[in-house]
Design a protein around this motif. Sequence first.
Motif, PDB file in Angstrom:
ATOM      1  N   ILE A   1       0.883  -1.174   0.000  1.00 45.31           N
ATOM      2  CA  ILE A   1       0.000   0.000   0.000  1.00 45.31           C
ATOM      3  C   ILE A   1       0.915   1.217   0.000  1.00 45.31           C
TER       4      ILE A   1
ATOM      5  N   HIS B   1      -2.618   6.085  -4.191  1.00 46.05           N
ATOM      6  CA  HIS B   1      -3.333   4.815  -4.326  1.00 46.05           C
ATOM      7  C   HIS B   1      -2.897   4.016  -5.553  1.00 46.05           C
TER       8      HIS B   1
ATOM      9  N   GLN C   1      -8.150   4.910  -1.337  1.00 47.26           N
ATOM     10  CA  GLN C   1      -7.151   4.214  -0.529  1.00 47.26           C
ATOM     11  C   GLN C   1      -7.689   2.879  -0.031  1.00 47.26           C
TER      12      GLN C   1
ATOM     13  N   ALA D   1      -7.257   0.483  -2.771  1.00 44.94           N
ATOM     14  CA  ALA D   1      -5.854   0.067  -2.809  1.00 44.94           C
ATOM     15  C   ALA D   1      -5.564  -0.972  -1.724  1.00 44.94           C
TER      16      ALA D   1
END
Length: 232
Positions: free
Chosen positions: A93, A97, A153, A156
């Motif tokens: 991560i 993103h 996010q 992601a």
Amino acid sequence: MYAIEVDNVTKIYGKGDTAVTAISQASFQVRPGELVAILGPSGSGKTTLLTAIGLINEPTHGRIIVDGVTVADDGWVPGLDLKRIRREKLGFIFQAHNLIPFLTALENVMVALEINKFPSGEAKGRAEQLLKSLNLGHRLGSYPMALSGGEAQRVAIARALANKPRVILADEPTAALDTENGKNVMALLKSLAVENHSAILVVTHDHRMVEGFDRIFEVRDGSIIRETCGAG
């Protein structure tokens, strides 16, 4: 068994008078189910350390063991398929993103599964399940530009979880988010560490974002100067 073992890892760039030590004899372990932070200012060596554990940046000295596999011992262990290990054991991560703009949220997660030879139908089912578990069931068909920063996010994160990795490495995952969304993402990572029994290692410079972490390693000038227990 530890999910991550780092033993006296050092990374030196250059040689002789121009040599720069980015990491100096770093040692620590992370257990499955733990959420651990590497905390330090810009230029402290924390991202260099993370990318060494992520099999991207070869350490100069020291040993790294990921999910029981020794991947580095004074350099990469000869004969290992680092790409396969990275694909099968690690999830990443990043601060951005990095979603593919012309794919939907669902398709962005499916890609990670299809790369690992999941049949299309199985990949779709797994991706849907992950996104719904992250409260994104209403966003399956949305493109990245239509998502908020927090939603993007979370997509992601779903992508990083797709292959059920034993280790998740996060590099400043909340830097592009406001405080509330940032804390929500960190709380989500904590719950995922416990639920999936994954080791999650997060690099951050923001002291506010490490509430609830199990342990915190503070890094300065390439060295771990302090370990503290969080409130997790």
